[in-house]
Design an enzyme around this catalytic site. Structure first.
Site, PDB file in Angstrom:
ATOM      1  N   ALA A  68      61.072  54.083  16.299  1.00  0.00           N
ATOM      2  CA  ALA A  68      61.600  54.637  17.543  1.00  0.00           C
ATOM      3  C   ALA A  68      60.416  54.864  18.481  1.00  0.00           C
ATOM      4  CB  ALA A  68      62.310  55.952  17.248  1.00  0.00           C
ATOM      5  N   GLY A 113      62.298  53.431  12.568  1.00  0.00           N
ATOM      6  CA  GLY A 113      63.556  52.816  13.018  1.00  0.00           C
ATOM      7  C   GLY A 113      63.584  51.307  12.813  1.00  0.00           C
ATOM      8  N   GLU A 116      64.556  50.903   9.326  1.00  0.00           N
ATOM      9  CA  GLU A 116      65.966  51.312   9.257  1.00  0.00           C
ATOM     10  C   GLU A 116      66.889  50.228   9.821  1.00  0.00           C
ATOM     11  OE1 GLU A 116      64.897  55.089  11.181  1.00  0.00           O
ATOM     12  OE2 GLU A 116      66.061  56.083   9.624  1.00  0.00           O
ATOM     13  N   GLU A 136      57.804  58.722   9.290  1.00  0.00           N
ATOM     14  CA  GLU A 136      58.202  59.835  10.166  1.00  0.00           C
ATOM     15  C   GLU A 136      57.529  61.156   9.812  1.00  0.00           C
ATOM     16  OE1 GLU A 136      60.260  57.585   8.922  1.00  0.00           O
ATOM     17  OE2 GLU A 136      61.609  56.890  10.505  1.00  0.00           O
TER      18      GLU A 136
HETATM   19  N1  COA Z   1      56.484  54.194  19.853  1.00  0.00           N
HETATM   20  C1  COA Z   1      55.873  54.024  21.031  1.00  0.00           C
HETATM   21  N2  COA Z   1      54.785  53.236  21.204  1.00  0.00           N
HETATM   22  C2  COA Z   1      54.333  52.587  20.120  1.00  0.00           C
HETATM   23  C3  COA Z   1      54.916  52.717  18.849  1.00  0.00           C
HETATM   24  C4  COA Z   1      56.048  53.563  18.741  1.00  0.00           C
HETATM   25  N3  COA Z   1      56.696  53.714  17.596  1.00  0.00           N
HETATM   26  N4  COA Z   1      54.201  51.953  17.975  1.00  0.00           N
HETATM   27  C5  COA Z   1      53.232  51.370  18.669  1.00  0.00           C
HETATM   28  N5  COA Z   1      53.289  51.752  19.966  1.00  0.00           N
HETATM   29  C6  COA Z   1      52.419  51.352  21.071  1.00  0.00           C
HETATM   30  C7  COA Z   1      51.066  52.042  21.002  1.00  0.00           C
HETATM   31  O1  COA Z   1      51.137  53.338  21.555  1.00  0.00           O
HETATM   32  C8  COA Z   1      50.236  51.091  21.810  1.00  0.00           C
HETATM   33  O2  COA Z   1      50.533  51.290  23.182  1.00  0.00           O
HETATM   34  P1  COA Z   1      49.345  51.314  24.295  1.00  0.00           P
HETATM   35  O3  COA Z   1      48.740  49.939  24.188  1.00  0.00           O
HETATM   36  O4  COA Z   1      50.077  51.561  25.570  1.00  0.00           O
HETATM   37  O5  COA Z   1      48.424  52.416  23.850  1.00  0.00           O
HETATM   38  C9  COA Z   1      50.810  49.724  21.433  1.00  0.00           C
HETATM   39  O6  COA Z   1      52.106  49.971  20.946  1.00  0.00           O
HETATM   40  C10 COA Z   1      50.016  49.030  20.364  1.00  0.00           C
HETATM   41  O7  COA Z   1      49.926  49.884  19.251  1.00  0.00           O
HETATM   42  P2  COA Z   1      48.546  50.242  18.507  1.00  0.00           P
HETATM   43  O8  COA Z   1      48.756  51.509  17.756  1.00  0.00           O
HETATM   44  O9  COA Z   1      47.422  50.187  19.470  1.00  0.00           O
HETATM   45  O10 COA Z   1      48.436  48.996  17.511  1.00  0.00           O
HETATM   46  P3  COA Z   1      47.717  48.952  16.074  1.00  0.00           P
HETATM   47  O11 COA Z   1      47.724  47.505  15.702  1.00  0.00           O
HETATM   48  O12 COA Z   1      46.428  49.669  16.104  1.00  0.00           O
HETATM   49  O13 COA Z   1      48.682  49.772  15.103  1.00  0.00           O
HETATM   50  C11 COA Z   1      50.838  50.428  14.175  1.00  0.00           C
HETATM   51  C12 COA Z   1      49.997  49.293  14.826  1.00  0.00           C
HETATM   52  C13 COA Z   1      52.266  49.906  14.105  1.00  0.00           C
HETATM   53  C14 COA Z   1      50.309  50.717  12.769  1.00  0.00           C
HETATM   54  C15 COA Z   1      50.755  51.697  15.029  1.00  0.00           C
HETATM   55  O14 COA Z   1      51.087  51.368  16.348  1.00  0.00           O
HETATM   56  C16 COA Z   1      51.699  52.800  14.588  1.00  0.00           C
HETATM   57  O15 COA Z   1      51.415  53.490  13.628  1.00  0.00           O
HETATM   58  N6  COA Z   1      52.823  52.975  15.319  1.00  0.00           N
HETATM   59  C17 COA Z   1      53.741  54.061  15.071  1.00  0.00           C
HETATM   60  C18 COA Z   1      54.544  53.826  13.841  1.00  0.00           C
HETATM   61  C19 COA Z   1      55.493  54.982  13.584  1.00  0.00           C
HETATM   62  O16 COA Z   1      55.084  56.095  13.310  1.00  0.00           O
HETATM   63  N7  COA Z   1      56.780  54.685  13.681  1.00  0.00           N
HETATM   64  C20 COA Z   1      57.803  55.658  13.377  1.00  0.00           C
HETATM   65  C21 COA Z   1      58.267  56.309  14.581  1.00  0.00           C
HETATM   66  S1  COA Z   1      59.530  57.486  14.129  1.00  0.00           S
END
Ligand code: COA
Length: 262
Positions: A68, A113, A116, A136
């Site tokens: 999400a 999500g 999910e 989460e």
């Molecule tokens: N919601 C909003 N933005 C998200 C996102 C999310 N769930 N996951 C990634 N993004 C955004 C980042 O903020 C970043 O945006 P920016 O370039 O404007 O700063 C962009 O996507 C790229 O992500 P980044 O974290 O820089 O890439 P990465 O390769 O270093 O890491 C992940 C990839 C997927 C491991 C990491 O983005 C992450 O942990 N995301 C969240 C996962 C999460 O907790 N999901 C559950 C949500 S309930």
């Protein structure tokens, strides 16, 4: 067909809809616009008889869906938090209960999500670089789009608790070993090929029977339903269809069945 802000829709000549979540700069994170667009697109799958199955994937080469949208999540309070969860649950239930096959083509991170949504699909095919997880708890919340239920159904209680409590990610092979993934393939191209191979096999069967398979298997996990009764009722319903008559007659006449979905 592409009137959506965050989805790309593409239908092939055999009626398979490719639905791509398209926010690659945000790892295809699901904001509320995207969730509502998925609802509209899946509703269309229910209503449009030319669509025979759906493959859901994410744009770009890094993520299926990284969860999400955390920027939106951060604004939630108790009241709209519950609504947020119910909204996602409703949309994912539409996917799960769809009478046409829905396959997740997981091409990278499937987190929160995203995991999910993949679990709400009927099957999950993963490329080698896919990573699954319910992270989460790292944000001080829990899965809210059905993850606590569907992960438990797919991998069992002990492993589901471990994955959700630790927020650890799984690679594609491990996800397959646990039963979270049906098949693992080496590349994105192979991912689409495998999804098409499965889809083509399924859409060649009697479509009414396929829809009833969905109802019966889902009933196995619904405490409000007697799965055996749902199966017997569905079996009976199949017996009055033209597809059943055609399928059995074709076998006896030693020819390939031509199902019409009636
Ligand atoms: N919601 C909003 N933005 C998200 C996102 C999310 N769930 N996951 C990634 N993004 C955004 C980042 O903020 C970043 O945006 P920016 O370039 O404007 O700063 C962009 O996507 C790229 O992500 P980044 O974290 O820089 O890439 P990465 O390769 O270093 O890491 C992940 C990839 C997927 C491991 C990491 O983005 C992450 O942990 N995301 C969240 C996962 C999460 O907790 N999901 C559950 C949500 S309930």
């Amino acid at each position: 067909m592409n009137e959506f802000e965050n989805l790309l829709l593409d239908i092939n000549s055999t009626g398979i809809l490719f639905l791509t979540i398209n926010r690659p700069d945000k790892m295809n994170a699901l904001n509320s616009t995207t969730i509502e667009e998925i609802r509209t697109a899946i509703q269309r799958v229910y209503d449009d008889s030319t669509i025979r199955g759906v493959v859901i994937t994410g744009a770009g080469d890094k993520a299926f869906i990284a969860g999400a949208d955390i920027a939106e999540l951060a604004e939630l309070n108790e009241v709209n938090g519950r609504k947020f969860s119910e909204q996602g649950q409703e949309v994912f239930a539409l996917i799960e209960n769809c009478h046409k096959p829905v396959i997740a083509a997981v091409n990278g991170f499937a987190l929160g999500g995203g995991c999910e949504l993949a679990m709400a699909c009927h099957m999950r095919i993963a490329s080698q670089n896919a990573r699954f997880g319910q992270p989460e708890v790292n944000l001080g919340i829990i899965p809210g789009y059905g993850g606590t239920q569907r992960l438990t159904q797919l991998v069992g209680k002990g492993k589901a608790l471990e994955l959700i409590m630790t927020g650890d990610m799984l690679g594609a092979e491990e996800a397959k070993t646990l039963g979270l993934v049906n098949h693992v393939v080496p590349s994105r191209e192979a991912l689409m090929e495998k999804c098409l191979e499965l889809m083509n096999k399924i859409i060649a069967k009697g479509p009414l029977a396929i829809g009833m398979v969905v109802d019966c298997v889902n009933a196995a996990y619904d405490p409000k339903q007697d799965g055996y009764q749902v199966e017997a009722n569905s079996f009976g319903s199949c017996c009055r269809t033209g597809d059943f008559k055609e399928g059995t007659r074709a076998f006896l006449e030693k020819r390939k069945a031509k199902f019409s979905g009636n």
